[in-house]
Structure formats: C-alpha cells, structure tokens
Write an enzyme that holds these catalytic residues in place. Structure first.
Site, PDB file in Angstrom:
ATOM      1  CG  ASP A  96      58.504  74.785  23.534  1.00 38.89           C
ATOM      2  OD1 ASP A  96      59.732  75.273  23.245  1.00 38.89           O
ATOM      3  OD2 ASP A  96      58.294  73.869  24.456  1.00 38.89           O
ATOM      4  N   GLY A  97      59.368  74.953  20.609  1.00 40.50           N
ATOM      5  CA  GLY A  97      60.198  74.187  19.377  1.00 40.50           C
ATOM      6  C   GLY A  97      60.977  74.914  18.355  1.00 40.50           C
ATOM      7  CD  GLU A 130      38.616  73.069  27.633  1.00 40.89           C
ATOM      8  OE1 GLU A 130      39.067  71.943  27.313  1.00 40.89           O
ATOM      9  OE2 GLU A 130      37.497  73.026  28.528  1.00 40.89           O
ATOM     10  CB  SER A 164      56.173  77.004  30.496  1.00 39.09           C
ATOM     11  OG  SER A 164      56.622  75.650  30.118  1.00 39.09           O
ATOM     12  NE  ARG A 180      62.105  70.737  21.170  1.00 38.78           N
ATOM     13  CZ  ARG A 180      60.897  70.723  21.901  1.00 38.78           C
ATOM     14  NH1 ARG A 180      60.471  69.479  21.828  1.00 38.78           N
ATOM     15  NH2 ARG A 180      60.424  71.538  22.472  1.00 38.78           N
ATOM     16  CG  HIS A 222      64.971  81.540  18.615  1.00 37.11           C
ATOM     17  ND1 HIS A 222      63.716  80.881  19.340  1.00 37.11           N
ATOM     18  CD2 HIS A 222      65.967  81.480  19.570  1.00 37.11           C
ATOM     19  CE1 HIS A 222      64.462  80.444  20.480  1.00 37.11           C
ATOM     20  NE2 HIS A 222      65.693  80.791  20.482  1.00 37.11           N
ATOM     21  CG  LEU A 274      44.266  89.831  16.981  1.00 38.27           C
ATOM     22  CD1 LEU A 274      43.608  88.653  17.043  1.00 38.27           C
ATOM     23  CD2 LEU A 274      45.556  89.497  16.405  1.00 38.27           C
TER      24      LEU A 274
HETATM   25  C1  FPP Z   1      60.911  78.487  22.662  1.00 39.11           C
HETATM   26  O1  FPP Z   1      61.594  77.806  21.665  1.00 39.11           O
HETATM   27  C2  FPP Z   1      60.701  79.825  22.133  1.00 39.11           C
HETATM   28  C3  FPP Z   1      61.144  80.933  22.518  1.00 39.11           C
HETATM   29  C4  FPP Z   1      61.879  80.977  23.796  1.00 39.11           C
HETATM   30  C5  FPP Z   1      61.117  82.261  22.096  1.00 39.11           C
HETATM   31  C6  FPP Z   1      59.885  82.504  21.359  1.00 39.11           C
HETATM   32  C7  FPP Z   1      60.249  83.390  20.098  1.00 39.11           C
HETATM   33  C8  FPP Z   1      59.838  83.641  19.018  1.00 39.11           C
HETATM   34  C9  FPP Z   1      58.799  82.413  18.502  1.00 39.11           C
HETATM   35  C10 FPP Z   1      60.452  84.399  18.095  1.00 39.11           C
HETATM   36  C11 FPP Z   1      60.278  85.912  18.237  1.00 39.11           C
HETATM   37  C12 FPP Z   1      59.160  86.439  18.838  1.00 39.11           C
HETATM   38  C13 FPP Z   1      58.550  87.753  18.260  1.00 39.11           C
HETATM   39  C14 FPP Z   1      57.674  88.411  19.111  1.00 39.11           C
HETATM   40  C15 FPP Z   1      59.653  88.613  17.496  1.00 39.11           C
HETATM   41  P1  FPP Z   1      62.686  76.894  22.257  1.00 39.11           P
HETATM   42  O2  FPP Z   1      63.962  77.656  21.926  1.00 39.11           O
HETATM   43  O3  FPP Z   1      62.595  76.483  23.548  1.00 39.11           O
HETATM   44  O4  FPP Z   1      62.767  75.422  21.179  1.00 39.11           O
HETATM   45  P2  FPP Z   1      63.404  74.146  22.036  1.00 39.11           P
HETATM   46  O5  FPP Z   1      62.380  73.542  23.142  1.00 39.11           O
HETATM   47  O6  FPP Z   1      63.176  73.232  20.670  1.00 39.11           O
HETATM   48  O7  FPP Z   1      64.461  74.261  22.174  1.00 39.11           O
END
Ligand code: FPP
Length: 257
Positions: A32-33, A215, A204, A36, A49, A143
């Site tokens: 997450d994040g 944990e 979530s 931001r 992303h 892995l």
């Molecule tokens: C949450 O950040 C993240 C996501 C919804 C997508 C996660 C995807 C990636 C890390 C990149 C792609 C992955 C692959 C497998 C290629 P957010 O958008 O909710 O951030 P925020 O809470 O700061 O708005």
C-alpha cells in the site's frame, strides 16, 4: 501448524544483516501507499504504481536472501475495480509489462509463480499471460510467489463453498482442513507474517481465511520505499513475537527468550 524454520537467515548477500533465529516460511504483503508516494512527488498515481512494481524485484530478491519460501503479494483486489478507469488501465498496462519483462528473470532465479484470484473478469490477454507464467515456472522451487490478482478473501471463501456444494460433500466431512484444500492456496501453509505498508491498520480482504493466526506488521513506510532493510525490520519484529495459536506459550520458548 507452526511453519517457522530456523534455516540460516544469512548467506553471503546478507552479511549486513545479523542472523535471526526464526524466518517466516510464508509472508503476505499488502503493498500500500503507491498513490501517496507519487503525490508527495507531484507525480500522477500511475507513476507510484510503476515505482511499486519496480520495488517488487528488490523485495522478492530480499525475501529469497533471507530464506523465505512463500511470498504472497496483493497486486489487485476485487474492490480495486472501483478505482477510476484511467488508473485501472494504468495498472493493467503495468501487469502486462511486468509479465513481459520480469518473468524471464524471475523464472531464471527459481521463482515459481502462482495466481490467487478469479480469472473471470480479467482481460483474455492477462488471463493468457498469467496461465503461461504459472505453467512456465511450475517446476521452480526457490520461492513460491503467489500473486493475488482480482483477489478478495471473502470471494475466495464463497468460491470454495460453491465448489464444496457442487461436489455434494456431506456436511460432516466439511472440516477446516477440507475448506483449506478448496482455497487458492491449497497445499500451502498459512502465512506466518503479514506486512502492510503505508500505515493503514486494516486487513482489506487479504488472506481472510489463511491469515487467522498470522502475525501482523504495519509500517508507515510507503510501498515503493519498502526495501531490504525494511523487510529485515519486519523480520526482527516477527522474532520478538510469542506465537500462541490460541494456546499457551511453549515453556521452552519462554526459557530461551
Ligand atoms: C495500493 O496503493 C496498491 C495497489 C492498489 C496496487 C499494487 C500494485 C503494485 C505494487 C504494482 C504492480 C504489481 C505487479 C504485480 C506488477 P494505493 O494506490 O492504494 O496507494 P495510496 O493508498 O497511497 O493511494
């Protein structure tokens, strides 16, 4: 089941990190994040992303170095479809790019890719890429990388119930072990540690069944900044936990600590 193993957490590439007594066998990550991270830099969310996707390589390699055996990443939830069309398009483009450009390296490094989630609802081209990636890496054993994509924990349980009912399994035969066998993670041990970046304290809909005794480690660090040192901090925190699984702490463990 306690899946901890005490395999040496250090190898040549880990000399800067003192060895740890326990390494979680299976780690889940809520990445997450990204949004931001981008906002703080005045960039569009898609760039966050992209930075998040780039960071995956670092974290996968670090997990392998530390001796983790299964890594489950929350890449796209069933709820993420509610995001603006433009952001979804950007994310899908990123997944395509990732499968096209990173898969070879992952496969070479012994990573076995598995998909957790519903195929229905995804574009046929993504479905094809996921299927091919899973097939191509099926024999790898360094892995297991579970990619939760179009995944929701409740949907997963509903899907399992539907299959159990469709197979006319009698109620008395329905045990926790049986339900586990109908989940996307069938055959895998439950996660020992679930990490969430960016400070939100929620699960979530991630590994709802499997995470029952995991944990949790929540860090304010945003996903694109979550590097090997941050992963090590999560492992250190894990080492300080006394896992009870609803029972009592092992006396031997108490004496050792
Ligand atoms: C949450 O950040 C993240 C996501 C919804 C997508 C996660 C995807 C990636 C890390 C990149 C792609 C992955 C692959 C497998 C290629 P957010 O958008 O909710 O951030 P925020 O809470 O700061 O708005």
């Amino acid at each position: 089941m306690d899946n901890l193993h005490t395999a040496a957490a250090t190898d040549k590439s880990n000399t800067e990190f003192p060895p740890l007594k326990k390494i979680p066998y299976h780690i889940g990550i809520i990445m997450d994040g990204n949004g931001r991270w981008a906002k703080r830099r005045g960039l569009p969310r898609t760039m966050g992303h992209r930075a998040g996707a780039e960071n995956l390589r670092t974290v996968i390699e670090s997990a392998v170095d530390f001796g983790v055996k299964i890594l489950t990443i929350y890449a796209f939830s069933t709820e993420n479809w509610k995001r603006p069309k433009r952001e979804i398009k950007g994310l899908m483009g990123l997944f395509h790019y990732y499968f096209d450009h990173e898969l070879g390296e992952l496969a070479k490094n012994g990573v076995q890719l598995r998909h957790l989630g519903h195929m229905n609802g995804m574009s046929p081209s993504i479905q094809k890429k996921i299927t091919r990636a899973v097939e191509k890496t099926a024999e790898n054993n360094r892995l297991i990388l579970n990619v939760a994509f179009n995944y929701g924990g409740r949907a997963e349980i509903v899907h399992a119930i539907q299959r159990i009912v469709a197979e006319n399994i009698p109620p008395e035969a329905i045990t926790e072990e049986l339900v586990s066998r109908y989940l996307y993670t069938a055959g895998q041990p439950d996660p020992d540690l679930i990490i969430r970046t960016s400070g939100e304290v929620r699960t979530s809909n991630f590994l709802t069944w499997q995470g029952a005794y995991a944990e949790y480690y929540i860090t304010p660090v945003l996903w694109p900044d979550f590097n090997k040192a941050e992963l090590y901090k999560a492992l250190q925190s894990f080492n300080q936990r006394k896992r009870r699984f609803g029972g009592l702490i092992d006396e031997e463990e108490l004496e050792e600590s």
